[in-house]
Enzyme design. Structure first.
Site, PDB file in Angstrom:
ATOM      1  N   ASP A 104     -36.945   2.611  41.410  1.00 48.87           N
ATOM      2  CA  ASP A 104     -37.459   2.376  40.048  1.00 48.87           C
ATOM      3  C   ASP A 104     -37.351   3.616  39.147  1.00 48.87           C
ATOM      4  OD1 ASP A 104     -38.239  -0.279  40.079  1.00 48.87           O
ATOM      5  OD2 ASP A 104     -40.284   0.144  40.717  1.00 48.87           O
ATOM      6  N   ASP A 111     -38.882  -7.766  42.382  1.00 49.56           N
ATOM      7  CA  ASP A 111     -37.685  -7.691  41.532  1.00 49.56           C
ATOM      8  C   ASP A 111     -36.514  -7.076  42.298  1.00 49.56           C
ATOM      9  OD1 ASP A 111     -39.450  -5.460  41.309  1.00 49.56           O
ATOM     10  OD2 ASP A 111     -38.386  -4.713  39.564  1.00 49.56           O
ATOM     11  N   HIS A 127     -44.620  -8.164  34.117  1.00 46.27           N
ATOM     12  CA  HIS A 127     -46.064  -8.070  34.335  1.00 46.27           C
ATOM     13  C   HIS A 127     -46.806  -7.358  33.194  1.00 46.27           C
ATOM     14  CE1 HIS A 127     -44.909  -4.307  36.289  1.00 46.27           C
ATOM     15  NE2 HIS A 127     -44.502  -4.894  37.380  1.00 46.27           N
ATOM     16  N   TYR A 169     -40.113   2.578  29.443  1.00 44.26           N
ATOM     17  CA  TYR A 169     -40.224   2.293  30.879  1.00 44.26           C
ATOM     18  C   TYR A 169     -41.189   3.295  31.537  1.00 44.26           C
ATOM     19  CZ  TYR A 169     -38.247   1.527  35.619  1.00 44.26           C
ATOM     20  OH  TYR A 169     -38.048   1.258  36.938  1.00 44.26           O
ATOM     21  N   HIS A 219     -32.816  -0.141  37.905  1.00 44.72           N
ATOM     22  CA  HIS A 219     -32.855  -0.900  36.649  1.00 44.72           C
ATOM     23  C   HIS A 219     -32.032  -0.155  35.605  1.00 44.72           C
ATOM     24  CE1 HIS A 219     -36.117  -3.623  37.819  1.00 44.72           C
ATOM     25  NE2 HIS A 219     -36.854  -2.594  38.177  1.00 44.72           N
ATOM     26  N   HIS A 248     -37.469  -0.144  48.000  1.00 43.31           N
ATOM     27  CA  HIS A 248     -38.692  -0.577  47.321  1.00 43.31           C
ATOM     28  C   HIS A 248     -38.846  -2.085  47.499  1.00 43.31           C
ATOM     29  CE1 HIS A 248     -41.821  -0.981  44.453  1.00 43.31           C
ATOM     30  NE2 HIS A 248     -41.117  -1.096  43.349  1.00 43.31           N
ATOM     31  N   GLU A 289     -41.059  -4.240  45.816  1.00 44.23           N
ATOM     32  CA  GLU A 289     -41.512  -5.128  44.731  1.00 44.23           C
ATOM     33  C   GLU A 289     -40.481  -6.254  44.575  1.00 44.23           C
ATOM     34  OE1 GLU A 289     -42.735  -3.239  41.049  1.00 44.23           O
ATOM     35  OE2 GLU A 289     -43.730  -5.097  40.418  1.00 44.23           O
ATOM     36  N   HIS A 319     -42.584   3.561  42.691  1.00 39.87           N
ATOM     37  CA  HIS A 319     -43.642   2.936  41.930  1.00 39.87           C
ATOM     38  C   HIS A 319     -44.724   2.302  42.791  1.00 39.87           C
ATOM     39  CE1 HIS A 319     -44.312  -1.131  39.720  1.00 39.87           C
ATOM     40  NE2 HIS A 319     -45.215  -0.313  39.288  1.00 39.87           N
TER      41      HIS A 319
HETATM   42 FE1  FEO Z   1     -41.491  -1.535  41.122  1.00 40.46          FE
HETATM   43 FE2  FEO Z   1     -38.501  -2.534  39.717  1.00 40.46          FE
HETATM   44  O1  FEO Z   1     -40.025  -2.630  40.809  1.00 40.46           O
END
Ligand code: FEO
Length: 400
Positions: free
Chosen positions: A165, A83, A25, A193, A226, A79, A81, A146
Site C-alpha cells: 500500500d 483489495d 471505506h 492517499y 495502487h 498484504h 486487505e 497499512h
Molecule cells: Fe490496505 Fe490497498 O489495502
C-alpha cells in the site's frame, strides 16, 4: 483494462484497473483505482500480490499473456486487505503454488479471511532473503502500513521495491509509470492517499524511512499496489512521505463547517476575513459540498482547524459528527483548534466541537463563539477578531 506492461526485463505488471470505484471505506476515490500485481519470470516464477475479487479474471487473463498460470511457483502476499487478497482463493486454485510467502501476521490474516489451512504457507521475517533463481527477494515487515500483516518485497538485482500500500495512489489510468502522467496531479492523488490512509501511522512511517535508509539499498523503481509506478526519480515519493509524516504545517487555516440557514456560514466567512487580512492562507470547506476525505487532505498542512456547526436537536449537524469521527481516527497532530456556530435556543454544538478538538489535543482559542440566530455586526466582529487572534498565533509558531 487488461494491458500487461513489462516494468523491467522479466518483471510484468499483471494487475487490474478499477475505473468505477468511488468509495474506499469512506475515502472518496473520484478517479478510480488500480490493484497492482507483479509477475517475475525466473527459475521460480513468482507472483507478487493479487487483486480485488471481482477483478480475478482480468488478472488471470493478464497472467496468461505472459505464462500459463499453472507454471507459477511462488505467490508472495505482501498484504491481506481484500483489495489485494480477495481473488487469492481463485488465484491459488489456478496456479497451485509450491509456496505462499507472507509474514506471520499475514498467515493469520489469510486464515481468518479464507479459512484455508491447506495452503502452502511459508512465513518470512524482516531481513529474510529467498532466491528465485537469478534474483533474490528480501522481505521487510511494515506492520500497520497499512495492516499488521503488511510487508515490502525488495528485489536487489532489479533495485525494485514492491511496496504494497505504501507510496500508492487511488487513480485509474491507462499509464503505468509516474513519468507518463502529470506530476502535480499524481502528487495530489498521493497526498490524498497518505492523508486518508497512512496519517495515523506517521510515527511508523518515520521509523520505516530510517530503517530503509539504514539498509542502504539501491532503489531505482518503487512499485506500489495502487496507482502509478515510480520509475522517474522514485525517491521523490519517499521524501514526500518523510515530509507528510512529520506533519509540519504551513501558515494556513482550514475552516470546516456545516450550516442550516447560513448563519454559521456568515460566521465562517467572518473568521476567514480576520485570517486573510492578517496574511494567512485560508481554505473554507462546507461539508454539504466537500467530502470528508478532501477535507482531511487539506488539513494535513493546515496549522489551524476551525470547526463550525449550528445546533440541531441539542447537538451538532450530522455531517460534522461524521467529519469528527473520521478526523479523530486519523489522529492529526500539531494543530490549533477553534469552534463556532449559531443556535436557536439551546446551543450545545459549539461546546461539543470544542470538546472534540480538545480530545484531539489541539490548542484551543477559548470556549468558541456561539451566536443566537442570525449574527449581527457585533457578532461578526467577534468572529473577525477570532480570525485575527488565530492568525497571530499561527505567525508566532510557523516560520515563513
Ligand atoms: Fe490496505 Fe490497498 O489495502
Amino acid at each position: 483494462m487488461r494491458t500487461v506492461v513489462e516494468i523491467k526485463k522479466g518483471v510484468h505488471w499483471v494487475g487490474a484497473v478499477d475505473w468505477h470505484v468511488r468509495d474506499f471505506h469512506g475515502y472518496s476515490v473520484d478517479k478510480g483505482s488500480t490493484y497492482n500485481s507483479y509477475l517475475v519470470m525466473d527459475d521460480k516464477v513468482t507472483l507478487f500480490d493479487a487483486v480485488k475479487k471481482p477483478f480475478k479474471s482480468d488478472m488471470l487473463h493478464n497472467i496468461y499473456k505472459v505464462i500459463d498460470p499453472g507454471k507459477i511457483d511462488y505467490l508472495v502476499v505482501n498484504h491481506v486487505e481484500p483489495d489485494h487478497s480477495g481473488s487469492i482463493p481463485e488465484i491459488i486454485e489456478a496456479i497451485k503454488p509450491e509456496k505462499v510467502f507472507c509474514s506471520s501476521r499475514g498467515k493469520k490474516a489469510l486464515l481468518d479471511h479464507y479459512h484455508r489451512d491447506d495452503w502452502p504457507y511459508e512465513i518470512v521475517e524482516s531481513g529474510q532473503e529467498i532466491s528465485i533463481g537469478k534474483r533474490t527477494i528480501t522481505f521487510l515487515e511494515t506492520r500497520m502500513l497499512h495492516w499488521p500483516d503488511s510487508m515490502f518485497s525488495y528485489i536487489k538485482e532489479e533495485s525494485l521495491l514492491i511496496s504494497s500500500d505504501a507510496f500508492g495512489q487511488h487513480w485509474a489510468t491507462s499509464e503505468r509509470f509516474n513519468d507518463q502522467v502529470d506530476s502535480s496531479e499524481l502528487m495530489a492523488h498521493a497526498v490524498k492517499y497518505y492523508a486518508n490512509i497512512l496519517l495515523p501511522y506517521s510515527g511508523l512511517v518515520q521509523k520505516l524511512i530510517a530503517e530503509v535508509k539504514k539498509m542502504n539499498i539501491k532503489i531505482d523503481m518503487i512499485a506500489p499496489d495502487h496507482g502509478l509506478i515510480w520509475r522517474e526519480d522514485p525517491l521523490q515519493i519517499v521524501e514526500a512521505y518523510d515530509k507528510w509524516s512529520k506533519q509540519g504545517c504551513k501558515r494556513k487555516a482550514l475552516i470546516i463547517y456545516d450550516t442550516m440557514w447560513h448563519s454559521t456560514e456568515m460566521m465562517a466567512k467572518a473568521i476567514a476575513d480576520g485570517l486573510i487580512e492578517s496574511g494567512i492562507s485560508v481554505k473554507l470547506m462546507n461539508l454539504a459540498c466537500d467530502h470528508r476525505s478532501d477535507v482531511i487532505t487539506e488539513m494535513i498542512d493546515s496549522k489551524a482547524v476551525i470547526l463550525g456547526s449550528p445546533t440541531l436537536n441539542n447537538g451538532m449537524l450530522p455531517r460534522m459528527a461524521d467529519m469528527l469521527c473520521y478526523m479523530k481516527g486519523l489522529r492529526p497532530i500539531n494543530k490549533f483548534g477553534a469552534a463556532f456556530g449559531s443556535y436557536g435556543w439551546s446551543g450545545e454544538a459549539v461546546k461539543q466541537l470544542a470538546k472534540s478538538l480538545e480530545e484531539m489535543k489541539m490548542k484551543l482559542f477559548g470556549a468558541g463563539i456561539n451566536l443566537q440566530f442570525v449574527p449581527n455586526h457585533e457578532g461578526l466582529k467577534k468572529c473577525v477578531d477570532l480570525g485575527r487572534e488565530i492568525a497571530a498565533a499561527i505567525k508566532d509558531s510557523v516560520p515563513v
